[in-house]
Design a protein around this motif. Structure first.
Motif, PDB file in Angstrom:
ATOM      1  N   GLN A 117      -4.771  -4.331  -0.815  1.00 15.07           N
ATOM      2  CA  GLN A 117      -5.031  -3.765   0.740  1.00 15.07           C
ATOM      3  C   GLN A 117      -5.990  -2.143   0.240  1.00 15.07           C
ATOM      4  O   GLN A 117      -7.031  -1.344   0.908  1.00 15.07           O
ATOM      5  N   THR A 118      -5.741  -1.766  -1.564  1.00 17.74           N
ATOM      6  CA  THR A 118      -6.243  -0.414  -2.557  1.00 17.74           C
ATOM      7  C   THR A 118      -6.748  -1.320  -3.578  1.00 17.74           C
ATOM      8  O   THR A 118      -6.045  -0.808  -4.275  1.00 17.74           O
ATOM      9  N   CYS A 160       0.719  -1.140  -0.191  1.00 17.73           N
ATOM     10  CA  CYS A 160      -0.183   0.077   0.256  1.00 17.73           C
ATOM     11  C   CYS A 160       0.796   1.194   0.106  1.00 17.73           C
ATOM     12  O   CYS A 160       1.455   1.272   0.468  1.00 17.73           O
ATOM     13  N   VAL A 211       0.109  -0.832   7.897  1.00 19.30           N
ATOM     14  CA  VAL A 211       0.442  -1.564   6.433  1.00 19.30           C
ATOM     15  C   VAL A 211       1.612  -1.428   5.975  1.00 19.30           C
ATOM     16  O   VAL A 211       2.158  -2.301   4.985  1.00 19.30           O
ATOM     17  N   PRO A 212       1.517   0.145   5.595  1.00 19.15           N
ATOM     18  CA  PRO A 212       3.066   0.361   4.342  1.00 19.15           C
ATOM     19  C   PRO A 212       4.079  -0.122   5.150  1.00 19.15           C
ATOM     20  O   PRO A 212       4.604  -0.476   4.000  1.00 19.15           O
ATOM     21  N   LYS A 229      -0.193   4.180   0.713  1.00 20.00           N
ATOM     22  CA  LYS A 229      -1.602   4.850   0.592  1.00 20.00           C
ATOM     23  C   LYS A 229      -0.482   5.995   2.209  1.00 20.00           C
ATOM     24  O   LYS A 229      -1.240   7.168   3.066  1.00 20.00           O
ATOM     25  N   ARG A 241      -6.787  10.505   4.742  1.00 21.82           N
ATOM     26  CA  ARG A 241      -7.523   9.600   3.910  1.00 21.82           C
ATOM     27  C   ARG A 241      -7.970   9.909   2.665  1.00 21.82           C
ATOM     28  O   ARG A 241      -7.964   9.224   2.194  1.00 21.82           O
ATOM     29  N   CYS A 259      -2.104   6.313   5.845  1.00 24.98           N
ATOM     30  CA  CYS A 259      -3.049   6.598   6.496  1.00 24.98           C
ATOM     31  C   CYS A 259      -2.342   6.741   7.369  1.00 24.98           C
ATOM     32  O   CYS A 259      -1.557   5.461   7.725  1.00 24.98           O
ATOM     33  N   SER A 276      -7.588  -4.072   4.652  1.00 28.01           N
ATOM     34  CA  SER A 276      -7.519  -2.351   5.021  1.00 28.01           C
ATOM     35  C   SER A 276      -8.311  -2.197   3.729  1.00 28.01           C
ATOM     36  O   SER A 276      -8.212  -2.575   2.806  1.00 28.01           O
ATOM     37  N   GLY A 277      -8.129  -0.592   4.048  1.00 28.86           N
ATOM     38  CA  GLY A 277      -8.475   0.179   2.621  1.00 28.86           C
ATOM     39  C   GLY A 277      -8.887   1.964   2.242  1.00 28.86           C
ATOM     40  O   GLY A 277      -9.199   2.127   3.484  1.00 28.86           O
ATOM     41  N   TYR A 321      -2.822   6.139  10.606  1.00 24.52           N
ATOM     42  CA  TYR A 321      -2.650   5.454  11.791  1.00 24.52           C
ATOM     43  C   TYR A 321      -2.270   3.924  11.199  1.00 24.52           C
ATOM     44  O   TYR A 321      -2.180   3.223  12.373  1.00 24.52           O
ATOM     45  N   CYS A 322      -1.800   3.656  10.116  1.00 26.86           N
ATOM     46  CA  CYS A 322      -2.089   2.250   9.818  1.00 26.86           C
ATOM     47  C   CYS A 322      -0.737   1.820   9.504  1.00 26.86           C
ATOM     48  O   CYS A 322       0.080   2.780   8.967  1.00 26.86           O
TER      49      CYS A 322
HETATM   50 FE1  SF4 Z   1      -3.079   1.532   2.661  1.00 25.18          FE
HETATM   51 FE2  SF4 Z   1      -5.464   0.463   4.108  1.00 25.18          FE
HETATM   52 FE3  SF4 Z   1      -3.948   0.865   5.975  1.00 25.18          FE
HETATM   53 FE4  SF4 Z   1      -4.762   3.329   4.313  1.00 25.18          FE
HETATM   54  S1  SF4 Z   1      -5.556   1.925   5.929  1.00 25.18           S
HETATM   55  S2  SF4 Z   1      -2.504   2.436   4.931  1.00 25.18           S
HETATM   56  S3  SF4 Z   1      -5.157   2.456   2.282  1.00 25.18           S
HETATM   57  S4  SF4 Z   1      -3.464  -0.407   3.787  1.00 25.18           S
END
Ligand code: SF4
Ligand code: 5AD
Length: 478
Positions: A229-230, A185, A194-195, A187, A302, A189, A477-478, A191-192
């Protein structure tokens, strides 16, 4: 378990850091590393990754067992999205530590997001762990397991180009095949995590994906669920996500197509048009909202305002009148005031999602928001969460009630666990449906008249209202 595991740091080897140890070769050649127990935590992407790992392991001559006591190696495919997810895995490691105390040769590996997130700390602090492998290391899993039998090993290098596009996952049985179309990902965000755990975004080539779709359809899977993820930012250089959906529409044997999770900012007219025009693409979108306050959305990075989000909702509802919408919301994000939270409640009441996954904000190390001092207490997060759950449950019940008296088409997935005389499956809108067993075979479509509903389930005429349904998590996530 972790406190007991703390102590003297162990030596470890990263990938390529050491030649394969002689002892490890001995393990494989003596045939002792045979059976692997694989347990999956977290989102559907992880379920799909476990199928990928299963394919890699079986391709190397290993077998999977569903009994940890029989295994030579235990692999936990983990999630790091909230602290609670990591705590669960650490708790489970305690069980396996006891198993390992009885069988010291047992190899224990942590794979996935938590492995990437905690990296070598897991080897150094959780002394039962022999292998740490991040989401981009699964291709070399057999080799890593073999080496981990001799000494602790970590493979936590993220690889911008790894898509596993050429690998064939070993899918479990069922009617629904999960196919990862895009990994990582971009993006960020705030809080996230995942990246940081899954690295940069990359798409699989369309040809590889269509091959996977055809293989799955040939093996009897009737519903294809594209994951990413997106997922709607899919682009392989020549084709976008709408192209992928339209090409899948033409594959024989596929009855239904779904996808999750899109990012609201990447929603295109081409995608909405594909959904409106292709009958196999189900009228359901999981569209993560996170908050309805523009101040919070901005702090979350976001990239949309609530007005833009709502414009997407309206486009969907105009183009596909029967569409069901679900969402994700985080409560208690740093800086979320009572008024911000009220704005989210008001929006949920106005937009009336069919269902929602609701979460308390969990500060994650590495993320931007982790550096900000939290402003909402745990108690207050709990209060906001309860309020939103109550609100959404009432809305979900009302929306399901609106189906009573209508007919729905159900792709039959199996018979009820407690009530063997009932069948269950999903409606096109991804609603659970139970109905009396009329002999419709699994993997085919039934038409069911809805006679009752709860906030979770549509109940077919003649079925009992209490039939429990296992809802697969449709949440990325997304
Ligand atoms: Fe990526 Fe989704 Fe996490 Fe945002 S919430 S950083 S879009 S994985
Ligand atoms: N705390 C709470 N919820 C989170 N999510 C992602 N990161 C966090 C976090 N740090 C939620 C988002 C996302 C879903 C998969 O998990 O709502 O859409």
């Amino acid at each position: 378990m972790v406190s007991q595991a703390r102590g003297q740091a162990r030596h470890w080897h990263g990938t390529g850091a050491a030649p394969v140890a002689a002892r490890a070769r001995g393990v494989l050649s003596s045939g002792r590393m045979k059976r692997v127990f694989l347990e999956t935590y977290g989102c559907q992407m992880n379920v799909a990754d476990s199928e990928l790992m299963a394919g890699v392991l079986e391709g190397a001559g290993l077998t999977l067992t569903d009994r940890p006591e029989d295994a030579d190696a235990i692999l936990l495919n983990t999630c790091a999205i909230r602290e609670h997810a990591e705590q669960r895995v650490l708790g489970r490691l305690g069980d396996f530590a006891r198993l390992k105390a009885r069988r010291p040769g047992l190899v224990i590996g942590i794979a996935g997001c938590m492995a990437q997130h905690l990296r070598r700390r897991l080897l150094e602090e959780a002394r039962v762990v022999d292998l740490v492998v991040g989401p981009d290391g699964y291709r070399s899993l057999p080799d890593l397991l073999m080496r981990a039998a001799a000494e602790p090993v970590a493979h936590v290098r993220l690889d911008r180009d790894e898509t596993y596009g050429d690998l064939e996952p070993r899918r479990g049985r069922g009617t629904r095949a999960w196919i990862t179309v895009q990994r990582g990902c971009d993006k960020f965000c705030t809080y996230c995590v995942v990246p940081y755990t899954r690295g940069r975004e990359r798409s699989l080539p369309l040809a590889d994906l269509l091959r996977q779709v055809r293989t799955a359809a040939g093996a009897g899977f009737r519903e294809i669920v594209f994951l990413g993820q997106t997922v709607n930012s899919y682009h392989d250089g020549a084709h976008d996500f709408a192209d992928l959906l339209r090409a899948t529409e033409d594959v024989e044997g596929v009855l239904r197509i779904r996808y999750t999770s899109p990012h609201p900012s990447d929603m295109s007219e081409r995608l909405i048009a594909a959904m409106a025009e292709c009958p196999k693409i189900c009228p359901h979108v999981h569209l993560p909202l996170q908050s309805a306050s523009n101040a919070v959305l901005e702090r979350m990075n976001r990239t949309y305002t609530i007005e833009r989000y709502h414009a997407v909702v309206e486009r969907f509802r105009a183009a596909i009148p029967e569409i069901a919408l679900s969402t994700d919301v985080i409560v208690g994000f740093t800086g979320e005031t009572e008024a911000d939270f009220e704005a989210t409640c008001d929006y949920m009441k106005a937009v009336r999602f069919d269902s929602a996954f609701l979460f308390k904000y969990s500060a994650r190390p590495d993320t931007k928001a982790f550096r900000w001092t939290e402003t909402v207490s745990e108690d207050e997060k709990g209060r906001r969460l309860t309020r939103l759950i109550d609100l959404q449950q009432a809305i979900s019940a009302e929306r399901n009630d609106a189906w009573v008296g209508r007919e729905v088409e159900v792709l039959v997935e199996g018979s009820g666990r407690r009530q063997a005389d009932q069948l269950f499956g999903k409606s096109p809108q991804f609603k659970n449906v139970v109905f009396p067993d009329d002999g419709t075979p699994v993997g085919t479509l039934a038409r069911v008249r809805v006679a009752g509903a709860t906030s979770q389930t549509l109940i077919g005429a003649g079925a009992r209202a209490t039939a429990p349904i296992e809802t697969p998590l449709l949440q990325i996530s997304g």
